[in-house]
Design a protein around this motif. Structure first.
Motif, PDB file in Angstrom:
ATOM      1  N   GLY A 186      24.135  15.753  51.168  1.00  0.00           N
ATOM      2  CA  GLY A 186      23.421  17.116  50.873  1.00  0.00           C
ATOM      3  C   GLY A 186      23.015  17.488  52.475  1.00  0.00           C
ATOM      4  N   ASP A 187      23.511  16.990  53.469  1.00  0.00           N
ATOM      5  CA  ASP A 187      23.237  17.403  54.955  1.00  0.00           C
ATOM      6  C   ASP A 187      23.899  18.723  55.009  1.00  0.00           C
ATOM      7  N   THR A 188      23.204  19.425  55.978  1.00  0.00           N
ATOM      8  CA  THR A 188      23.889  20.547  56.667  1.00  0.00           C
ATOM      9  C   THR A 188      24.448  20.315  57.853  1.00  0.00           C
ATOM     10  N   ALA A 189      26.030  20.820  57.911  1.00  0.00           N
ATOM     11  CA  ALA A 189      26.538  20.665  59.244  1.00  0.00           C
ATOM     12  C   ALA A 189      26.867  22.126  59.701  1.00  0.00           C
ATOM     13  N   SER A 190      26.700  22.371  61.100  1.00  0.00           N
ATOM     14  CA  SER A 190      26.997  23.519  61.554  1.00  0.00           C
ATOM     15  C   SER A 190      27.853  23.598  62.876  1.00  0.00           C
ATOM     16  N   VAL A 191      28.356  24.507  63.410  1.00  0.00           N
ATOM     17  CA  VAL A 191      29.136  24.626  64.561  1.00  0.00           C
ATOM     18  C   VAL A 191      28.753  25.975  65.086  1.00  0.00           C
ATOM     19  N   ALA A 192      28.525  25.968  66.319  1.00  0.00           N
ATOM     20  CA  ALA A 192      28.088  27.260  67.269  1.00  0.00           C
ATOM     21  C   ALA A 192      29.609  28.073  67.801  1.00  0.00           C
ATOM     22  N   VAL A 193      29.861  29.010  67.341  1.00  0.00           N
ATOM     23  CA  VAL A 193      31.025  29.582  67.525  1.00  0.00           C
ATOM     24  C   VAL A 193      30.810  30.979  68.559  1.00  0.00           C
ATOM     25  N   PRO A 194      31.195  30.740  69.981  1.00  0.00           N
ATOM     26  CA  PRO A 194      30.886  31.504  70.807  1.00  0.00           C
ATOM     27  C   PRO A 194      31.550  33.025  70.710  1.00  0.00           C
ATOM     28  N   VAL A 195      30.879  34.108  70.850  1.00  0.00           N
ATOM     29  CA  VAL A 195      31.413  35.302  70.689  1.00  0.00           C
ATOM     30  C   VAL A 195      31.683  36.151  71.941  1.00  0.00           C
ATOM     31  N   PRO A 196      33.130  36.123  72.141  1.00  0.00           N
ATOM     32  CA  PRO A 196      33.533  36.966  73.512  1.00  0.00           C
ATOM     33  C   PRO A 196      32.956  37.969  73.873  1.00  0.00           C
ATOM     34  N   ALA A 197      32.572  38.402  74.916  1.00  0.00           N
ATOM     35  CA  ALA A 197      31.980  39.858  75.441  1.00  0.00           C
ATOM     36  C   ALA A 197      33.300  40.843  75.012  1.00  0.00           C
ATOM     37  N   GLY A 198      32.723  41.792  74.346  1.00  0.00           N
ATOM     38  CA  GLY A 198      33.618  43.043  74.024  1.00  0.00           C
ATOM     39  C   GLY A 198      34.011  43.098  72.763  1.00  0.00           C
ATOM     40  N   ILE A 199      33.727  42.113  71.969  1.00  0.00           N
ATOM     41  CA  ILE A 199      34.021  42.110  70.466  1.00  0.00           C
ATOM     42  C   ILE A 199      32.839  41.946  69.670  1.00  0.00           C
ATOM     43  N   THR A 200      32.993  42.552  68.280  1.00  0.00           N
ATOM     44  CA  THR A 200      31.835  42.453  67.478  1.00  0.00           C
ATOM     45  C   THR A 200      32.478  41.882  66.197  1.00  0.00           C
ATOM     46  N   PRO A 201      31.865  40.755  65.698  1.00  0.00           N
ATOM     47  CA  PRO A 201      32.476  40.201  64.310  1.00  0.00           C
ATOM     48  C   PRO A 201      31.960  40.905  63.289  1.00  0.00           C
ATOM     49  N   THR A 202      32.800  40.948  62.354  1.00  0.00           N
ATOM     50  CA  THR A 202      32.691  41.756  61.152  1.00  0.00           C
ATOM     51  C   THR A 202      32.863  40.820  59.749  1.00  0.00           C
ATOM     52  N   SER A 203      33.609  39.613  59.801  1.00  0.00           N
ATOM     53  CA  SER A 203      33.817  38.674  58.749  1.00  0.00           C
ATOM     54  C   SER A 203      34.245  37.475  59.070  1.00  0.00           C
ATOM     55  N   VAL A 204      34.043  36.288  58.393  1.00  0.00           N
ATOM     56  CA  VAL A 204      34.560  35.327  58.453  1.00  0.00           C
ATOM     57  C   VAL A 204      35.203  34.694  57.161  1.00  0.00           C
ATOM     58  N   THR A 205      36.310  34.016  57.203  1.00  0.00           N
ATOM     59  CA  THR A 205      36.993  33.630  55.977  1.00  0.00           C
ATOM     60  C   THR A 205      37.311  32.202  56.250  1.00  0.00           C
ATOM     61  N   ALA A 206      37.413  31.240  55.142  1.00  0.00           N
ATOM     62  CA  ALA A 206      37.662  29.920  55.589  1.00  0.00           C
ATOM     63  C   ALA A 206      38.092  29.224  54.343  1.00  0.00           C
ATOM     64  N   GLN A 207      38.594  27.905  54.510  1.00  0.00           N
ATOM     65  CA  GLN A 207      39.114  27.265  53.201  1.00  0.00           C
ATOM     66  C   GLN A 207      38.044  26.164  53.015  1.00  0.00           C
ATOM     67  N   VAL A 208      37.602  26.006  51.787  1.00  0.00           N
ATOM     68  CA  VAL A 208      36.582  24.846  51.504  1.00  0.00           C
ATOM     69  C   VAL A 208      37.517  23.511  51.027  1.00  0.00           C
ATOM     70  N   ALA A 209      37.289  22.446  51.787  1.00  0.00           N
ATOM     71  CA  ALA A 209      37.815  21.217  51.896  1.00  0.00           C
ATOM     72  C   ALA A 209      37.054  20.282  51.445  1.00  0.00           C
ATOM     73  N   THR A 210      37.188  19.661  50.102  1.00  0.00           N
ATOM     74  CA  THR A 210      36.319  18.607  49.803  1.00  0.00           C
ATOM     75  C   THR A 210      36.927  17.790  48.556  1.00  0.00           C
ATOM     76  N   GLU A 211      36.621  16.826  48.320  1.00  0.00           N
ATOM     77  CA  GLU A 211      37.046  16.030  46.960  1.00  0.00           C
ATOM     78  C   GLU A 211      35.889  15.844  45.890  1.00  0.00           C
ATOM     79  N   ALA A 212      34.899  16.598  46.386  1.00  0.00           N
ATOM     80  CA  ALA A 212      33.936  16.700  45.332  1.00  0.00           C
ATOM     81  C   ALA A 212      34.064  17.618  44.200  1.00  0.00           C
ATOM     82  N   THR A 213      33.504  17.116  42.922  1.00  0.00           N
ATOM     83  CA  THR A 213      33.945  18.251  41.606  1.00  0.00           C
ATOM     84  C   THR A 213      32.366  18.532  41.405  1.00  0.00           C
ATOM     85  N   GLY A 214      32.111  19.688  40.904  1.00  0.00           N
ATOM     86  CA  GLY A 214      30.961  20.130  40.582  1.00  0.00           C
ATOM     87  C   GLY A 214      30.005  20.297  41.679  1.00  0.00           C
ATOM     88  N   GLY A 215      28.875  20.799  41.422  1.00  0.00           N
ATOM     89  CA  GLY A 215      27.859  21.076  42.409  1.00  0.00           C
ATOM     90  C   GLY A 215      28.230  22.516  42.920  1.00  0.00           C
TER      91      GLY A 215
END
Length: 649
Positions: free
Chosen positions: A47-76
């Protein structure tokens, strides 16, 4: 609703903010949205929360994030966090893609924080699992508008996040300049995570565009230069750092890349996920603080975890065993409950300590060498359990706290013979030094050395301290003078080193029985293959990267790429066996074959038989003997007759 339909709905929902984002962010409607892979991974336990800080280079503006969920957990539920905002909540499924919008308010001080949390299904018994599942995000993509601002000086050249770095050396690079290029690759591998592509090449080649933070390092030898000079050039959308100087000075400049002036985003998939030590430890005992684990408090009525990685290479060689010594303090237990601290190494339980009334915690857990990998993931889990067999509502219990002292807690390595064999014995068996030999000359030399550079990057990411690279003649490794890496090996090299596969036809080698896999049944008919195998003496093993083809026209470069890519994608610490083989492009398998040993010495030549005697030799000898006797008799008779012997009368 099907999985495909849910993914499409999520992507459509995410695209709506993208259509209005330019207006909300004050951007021109003509701004073109682009996307870039992010060389980051996020991994949470329980149940822990893990995070990573992604530096945003000067000159760009983020608009979206896509990712693939990797886990062996079922349910929840898996929750994707953008900053403090819960951007998406999904039920975990294999290879599930998630897409969420990103707003201007999500970027704080030039950093976008991505997080993940897993909430298991409510249990009917209220008992939390003792071995909580893990959940992570991979194949992260950032959508953005704008253009990345290029660096203007060497001091700001290296970004905190990079998708690709090309290291360029002249096609005719000598040993010293080639060493500088290989050293630059290993230095950058100790800084950037495995998802950052590091490629050795030559100038004049059109480079692919990989995404944000892409950089080019060009090494230019100039033996007449008094000192190293640097220059930043941006052209064709790529920023290039040109370093000019004598070959030996280029090696030193490349080595300094391991200590960049700016903090970079490290991955969680290598020994350098926490801290890359400046050197291998002269002492066998290393505080956990030196491995990147800060003093940590585990808190909660359910499982709470802390993780760190330990590389065998940090101790200067293979280990006979590893001892984890933990010190800390815990709070008082509620009546009717008990708690235990479980220690896992590479997902195997190595110790379980039940907490008692004494608030002082001291644990010693020994991990035998046969359980160790090149990089070992240590997980500490605190769990509160019932005494009477019933699990009360966690909300009714006061959270238990356990604080681990990262300075007093240590890990101790006992040097010994390599418990792991084959590929798993590297990089620790090298002792921090990697002689590299390239069995090619001319313009092919750098291209073949580039294959070795990719392997060096994987070795460095499994090492606990910087590797010292040198370039040697192939004969030095073939003669068994040292351990190392031989690339572009031929059949003579493999046979001289006693390689498991001597780079010849595979027929008759019994691969079916050795691998125990039906997939190997067709290998005997392979027209060409590439291998990475361990050869040489046990105390001086050599990594041999070579190819074989039945006909010279059979191209083996794609097969070599398959082998090298497999190492990079899987990570060195996950390799097994003694041979990694590719006989078909894009497909590889691991074999555990015993070394063939050096080729048998040719038997001593037997003395040539005497030629048969001529048929007339024996009768001739008899006749000759009779003639000699007759001559002697005649001579004696003549002498007696002269003396007046009456018998001869």
């Amino acid at each position: 609703m099907s999985r495909l339909l849910r993914t499409r709905v999520a992507l459509v929902a995410a695209s709506v903010p993208l259509l209005v984002a330019p207006a909300l962010l004050g951007l021109s409607p003509a701004a073109v949205a682009e996307d870039s892979s992010l060389p980051v991974q996020v991994r949470a336990v329980g149940g822990d929360t893990a995070s990573v800080a992604v530096p945003v280079p000067a000159g760009i503006t983020p608009t979206s994030v896509t990712a693939q969920v990797a886990t062996e957990a079922t349910g929840g539920v898996v929750t994707l966090l953008v900053g403090e905002r819960e951007a998406a909540a999904v039920v975990p499924e294999p290879d599930l893609d998630v897409a969420v919008p990103v707003y201007a308010s999500d970027v704080v001080d030039g950093v976008l924080t991505l997080g993940v949390r897993y909430t298991p299904e409510a249990s009917t018994t209220g008992c939390p699992p003792l071995r909580p599942p893990t959940v992570g995000l991979q194949e992260v993509q950032l959508g953005y508008v704008g253009t990345e601002a290029p660096p203007t000086s060497p001091e700001e050249f290296w970004p905190r996040l990079s998708t690709r770095v090309d290291v360029l050396v002249p096609p005719s690079a000598d040993d010293e300049v080639l060493r500088a290029g290989l050293t630059a690759i290993t230095s950058l591998a100790g800084v950037y995570p495995a998802a950052t592509d590091l490629v050795l090449g030559t100038p004049g080649v059109v480079l692919p565009r990989a995404g944000l933070g892409q950089r080019v390092l060009q090494l230019v030898p100039d033996e007449d230069a008094a000192e190293v000079s640097t220059e930043v050039i941006t052209e064709f959308g790529l920023s290039r750092l040109v370093v000019t100087g004598p070959g030996s000075e280029l090696v030193e400049a490349a080595r300094e890349l391991a200590t960049p002036t700016t903090e970079v985003v490290r991955g969680s998939d290598s020994a350098s996920a926490g801290v890359l030590a400046a050197a291998r430890s002269a002492q066998a005992e290393v505080p956990l603080a030196d491995l990147g684990l800060a003093t940590t408090t585990l808190r909660g009525s359910g499982p709470a975890t802390a993780e760190l990685t330990v590389a065998q290479d940090l101790f200067g060689g293979p280990l006979q065993d590893l001892v984890l010594h933990l010190e800390g303090t815990h709070g008082l237990l509620d009546a009717g409950s008990r708690a235990q601290l479980n220690t896992y190494v590479n997902d195997e339980l190595v110790d379980s300590t039940v907490l008692d009334e004494d608030p002082a915690l001291e644990v010693d857990a020994t991990v035998p060498g046969w359980r160790l990998r090149p990089v070992n993931r240590v997980r500490l889990t605190l769990a509160v359990l019932p005494v009477d067999g019933t699990c009360p509502d966690p909300a009714s219990l006061a959270p238990l706290e356990l604080t681990l002292d990262a300075e007093a807690s240590t890990v101790t390595g006992t040097p010994g013979s390599a418990a792991g064999s084959g590929l798993a014995a590297f990089p620790q068996v090298l002792g921090g030094s990697v002689p590299v030999a390239v069995r090619k000359t001319g313009r092919q030399r750098v291209a073949v050395a580039a294959q070795g550079a990719a392997l060096l990057a994987a070795l460095q990411r499994a090492a606990g301290a910087p590797l010292e690279v040198s370039v040697v003649d192939p004969s030095e490794l073939v003669s068994g003078l040292s351990a190392g890496l031989l690339v572009g090996a031929n059949r003579n090299d493999a046979e001289a080193l006693g390689a498991p596969l001597p780079l010849g036809p595979l027929r008759g080698l019994g691969l079916d029985r050795a691998a125990g896999d039906a997939a190997t049944s067709s290998l005997a008919e392979a027209e060409a293959y590439a291998t990475l195998e361990v050869a040489g003496a046990a105390d001086r093993p050599v990594l041999v990267l070579g190819t074989w083809a039945r006909r010279r026209a059979d191209g083996t470069a794609p097969l070599t790429s398959t082998v090298v890519d497999r190492v990079g994608e899987q990570g060195w610490s996950a390799l097994n066996g003694t041979v990694l083989l590719a006989a078909a492009e894009g497909e590889s398998l691991t074999l555990d074959l015993a070394p063939s040993g050096p080729p048998p010495a040719p038997p001593e030549a037997a003395p040539a038989p005497a030629p048969p005697a001529p048929w007339w030799l024996l009768p001739g000898a008899v006749v000759l003997g009779l003639l000699v006797l007759a001559q002697v008799w005649w001579h004696l008779r003549t002498e007696r007759r002269r003396a007046g012997d009456p018998l001869l009368g």
